[in-house]
Design a protein around this motif. Structure first.
Motif, short mmCIF file in Angstrom:
data_model
loop_
_atom_site.label_atom_id
_atom_site.label_comp_id
_atom_site.label_asym_id
_atom_site.label_seq_id
_atom_site.Cartn_x
_atom_site.Cartn_y
_atom_site.Cartn_z
N ALA A 247 5.18 -10.79 -8.29
CA ALA A 247 4.52 -9.52 -8.62
C ALA A 247 4.87 -8.45 -7.60
N LEU A 248 4.95 -8.83 -6.33
CA LEU A 248 5.31 -7.86 -5.29
C LEU A 248 6.75 -7.39 -5.48
N ALA A 249 7.62 -8.33 -5.81
CA ALA A 249 9.03 -7.95 -5.99
C ALA A 249 9.20 -7.01 -7.19
N SER A 250 8.48 -7.24 -8.25
CA SER A 250 8.58 -6.38 -9.45
C SER A 250 8.04 -4.99 -9.15
N PHE A 251 6.93 -4.91 -8.39
CA PHE A 251 6.34 -3.62 -8.09
C PHE A 251 7.19 -2.84 -7.10
N THR A 252 7.90 -3.54 -6.19
CA THR A 252 8.69 -2.88 -5.17
C THR A 252 9.93 -2.22 -5.80
N SER A 253 10.45 -2.80 -6.83
CA SER A 253 11.62 -2.24 -7.49
C SER A 253 11.32 -0.92 -8.19
N ASN A 254 10.11 -0.67 -8.53
CA ASN A 254 9.72 0.57 -9.20
C ASN A 254 8.34 1.00 -8.67
N PRO A 255 8.29 1.40 -7.39
CA PRO A 255 6.98 1.74 -6.80
C PRO A 255 6.46 3.06 -7.33
N ARG A 256 5.27 3.10 -7.81
CA ARG A 256 4.65 4.30 -8.29
C ARG A 256 3.36 4.60 -7.53
N ASP A 257 2.70 3.47 -6.99
CA ASP A 257 1.40 3.62 -6.30
C ASP A 257 1.47 2.87 -4.96
N GLN A 258 1.42 3.64 -3.87
CA GLN A 258 1.53 3.02 -2.56
C GLN A 258 0.33 2.12 -2.23
N PHE A 259 -0.81 2.50 -2.74
CA PHE A 259 -1.99 1.66 -2.50
C PHE A 259 -1.87 0.31 -3.20
N LYS A 260 -1.35 0.34 -4.42
CA LYS A 260 -1.16 -0.92 -5.15
C LYS A 260 -0.14 -1.78 -4.44
N LEU A 261 0.89 -1.15 -3.89
CA LEU A 261 1.91 -1.89 -3.17
C LEU A 261 1.32 -2.58 -1.93
N ALA A 262 0.47 -1.85 -1.21
CA ALA A 262 -0.14 -2.44 -0.01
C ALA A 262 -1.05 -3.62 -0.37
N GLU A 263 -1.73 -3.49 -1.51
CA GLU A 263 -2.64 -4.57 -1.95
C GLU A 263 -1.85 -5.81 -2.31
N LEU A 264 -0.76 -5.63 -3.03
CA LEU A 264 0.06 -6.78 -3.41
C LEU A 264 0.70 -7.42 -2.19
N GLN A 265 1.12 -6.55 -1.22
CA GLN A 265 1.72 -7.10 -0.01
C GLN A 265 0.70 -7.93 0.78
#
Length: 584
Positions: A247-265
């Protein structure tokens, strides 16, 4: 004529005054007398108990005890109070594990005790049989239930028989071991009893080793179960980590929300950390399975005992002596209280109210002929006459009575063989020695021992004098210058005593008193003849003779009461044949 008149100034045997209520206080003299009289009972009972204890000590199989000590290291955490409580609970649990059938059974199998006759061929003791009987347990197998289930004795499988033998060996060994905690420490002690020192050491050490093996096996089993659970948990964590990483790899390829990225990380890192920790725990659990470590360690192996532990010879002998002494005293007291035989003067004095009771240490053997020589021979010396202990007091009573008037005194025994004839003769001799003209009459028709001893060839006697009073001059044989003896003569239908009581004979006591100062009459024993009842009212007094340790106090009181009822004056009683310790 009252007793105070007869015995004024004479007190042969001083008797203690009765305590209020009729019960005399127990004194040291009474206790010493009890011990002198009943010491044989106490000694015999104590010896019997010591003999039984000695037999047991000599025949009992010796038992040797060996001990092994282990230290336990509890794996507990928490506060100090929590750790103390947890340690106590942990050690108590370890004690129960050491007593478990797995540990004991492993010892039985390791040492081959299931083939040892001392463990599998023991017959139930009498105590075990009694206990089983009281609890309603039978030691025999229930054959009916076995046959109903199709497993009767004939169909029993060898495996079931082996299990029964092993169970018996385990039960026997459980009764021979002891496991305890040493004080409040973390050390436990395993003790084993056996018939030989070597066997005791082997059992104690093997129990310790089996317990340690059981502890290791339990920890390994727990680690194995924990490892299996961790393996499943690691697999679950591995799948979760893979999903979070995807899920983190999929979101990183098309980041739209930095907060969501930090949560997944953050979720991915948490799952990775949990996975790594779980993997480390799994590795440790597998190591504990491969290299298990016990919570207990042997700190002191069993050593050969230098002496037997049971039976404790000294303790058993001392206990047997104490119990034997106590039982002997109890039996002696029961015998002493229930003994109705005459053994002390106050028994008669208190029960009958007699003015005196005396002990007379006379011999059962009558040796009368050697004491008497015909009057005028010049060889009868009164100075060398042996006075029997107690007879002087009795003679003093007669002297006190004779101060007032001349007397006729009868001597009667309660039972034959009490020595009344000898006492009558001794009193007559002492009276004559004192200077009184004395007549000794044999009126004992049942057993005329005086006539047979003093005048065995006499042709005339009391029987003849009763028909012809003038024969008294020839029938009365002079023994000394102041003593004459009137033998019995030949008795036909009626005894002389009964004829004298009729007052229809040629002989009367009043006539005899004119010539003699004191007259002593030997009368047949009360239990053997009614002569005493017939002649006693005609006498001035009667002395009742008993035998120490043979005559019953009840019979003596019956004689005294019967004689009093017919009007006889009872002067006192004589206890004859007492043992030497009564005079000490």
């Amino acid at each position: 004529m009252t007793s105070s008149t007869i015995f004024s100034g004479v007190s042969p045997i001083p008797l203690a005054a009765a305590a209020p209520g009729g019960n005399s206080p127990l004194t040291l003299r009474d206790m010493l007398f009890f011990l002198r009289m009943r010491w044989l009972w106490v000694l015999a009972t104590t010896f019997a108990f010591l003999a039984m204890a000695g037999t047991y000590v000599l025949t009992a199989e010796p038992t040797f005890v060996a001990s092994t000590q282990l230290v336990i290291v509890p794996q507990v955490s928490g506060s100090e109070a929590q750790r103390a409580f947890a340690e106590d609970a942990f050690i108590e649990g370890q004690l129960e594990i050491a007593r478990s059938s797995d540990v004991v059974g492993g010892t039985v199998r390791a040492l081959g005790l299931d083939t040892d006759p001392d463990f599998v061929d023991q017959t139930p003791s009498l105590q075990d049989r009694a206990k089983n009987w009281l609890m309603g347990i039978s030691s025999e197998p229930d054959t009916e239930s076995q046959e109903a289930a199709g497993t009767g004795p004939r169909e029993a499988q060898p495996h079931a028989e082996d299990e029964r033998i092993q169970d018996r060996a385990i039960a026997t060994l459980l009764n021979m071991i002891g496991i305890r905690r040493v004080g409040s420490s973390t050390i436990i002690e395993i003790s084993a009893a056996a018939s030989t020192p070597q066997r005791a050491v082997a059992i104690a050490d093997m129990l310790a080793r089996q317990y340690i093996q059981k502890n290791i096996a339990m920890k390994a089993n727990a680690s194995r179960q924990y490892s299996e659970w961790l393996e499943r948990f690691v697999s679950e964590q591995q799948r979760g980590l893979a999903e979070a990483a995807s899920a983190l790899a999929s979101f990183t390829s098309n980041p739209r929300d930095q907060f969501k990225l930090a949560e997944l990380q953050s979720a991915t890192d948490a799952r990775r950390s949990l996975y790594e920790n779980t993997l480390n725990q799994l590795t440790e659990a597998r190591q504990r399975i491969t290299y298990p470590v016990s919570d207990a360690t042997i700190v002191s192996r069993a050593t050969l005992p230098l002496s037997k532990a049971r039976p404790r010879s000294t303790l058993i002998i001392a206990f047997a002596a104490a119990v034997g002494l106590g039982v002997g005293l109890a039996l002696a007291m029961i015998r002493h209280v229930g003994d109705r035989r005459i053994i002390r003067p106050h028994q008669i004095a208190e029960a009958s109210g007699l003015p005196f009771v005396t002990l007379l240490a006379t011999s059962r053997k009558t040796h009368l002929p050697a004491r008497f020589l015909p009057a005028g021979t010049g060889s009868s010396s009164t100075a060398a006459y042996p006075v029997i202990p107690g007879m002087a007091e009795l003679s003093a009573t007669v002297v006190g009575l004779r101060r007032k008037r001349r007397v006729v005194i009868g001597i009667v025994a309660v039972d034959p063989g009490s020595g009344a004839s000898t006492i009558a003769c001794e009193l007559a001799v002492l009276s004559s020695i004192s200077g009184a003209h004395t007549l000794l009459i044999d009126a004992a028709a049942q057993k005329s021992s005086l006539s047979k001893s003093i005048a065995p060839h006499s042709s005339t006697g009391l029987v003849d004098v009763l028909d012809n009073g003038e024969l008294i001059q020839t029938a009365a044989l002079p023994l000394t210058s102041t003593l004459k003896f009137l033998p019995l003569g030949k008795v036909e239908a009626v005894t002389p005593a009964i004829r004298l009581s009729s007052r229809r004979t040629q002989l009367s006591f009043a006539d005899l008193k004119k010539e003699f100062d004191a007259i002593f009459i030997d009368i047949s024993a009360f239990s053997a003849s009614p002569d005493a009842n017939a002649i006693a009212p005609e006498l001035d007094g009667v002395l009742v003779v008993t035998s120490h340790g043979r005559t019953s106090i009840d019979d003596t009181l019956r004689v005294i009461d019967t004689l009093r009822n017919v009007g006889a004056e009872i002067l006192g009683a004589v206890i004859n044949h007492p043992p030497e310790r009564m005079h000490s």
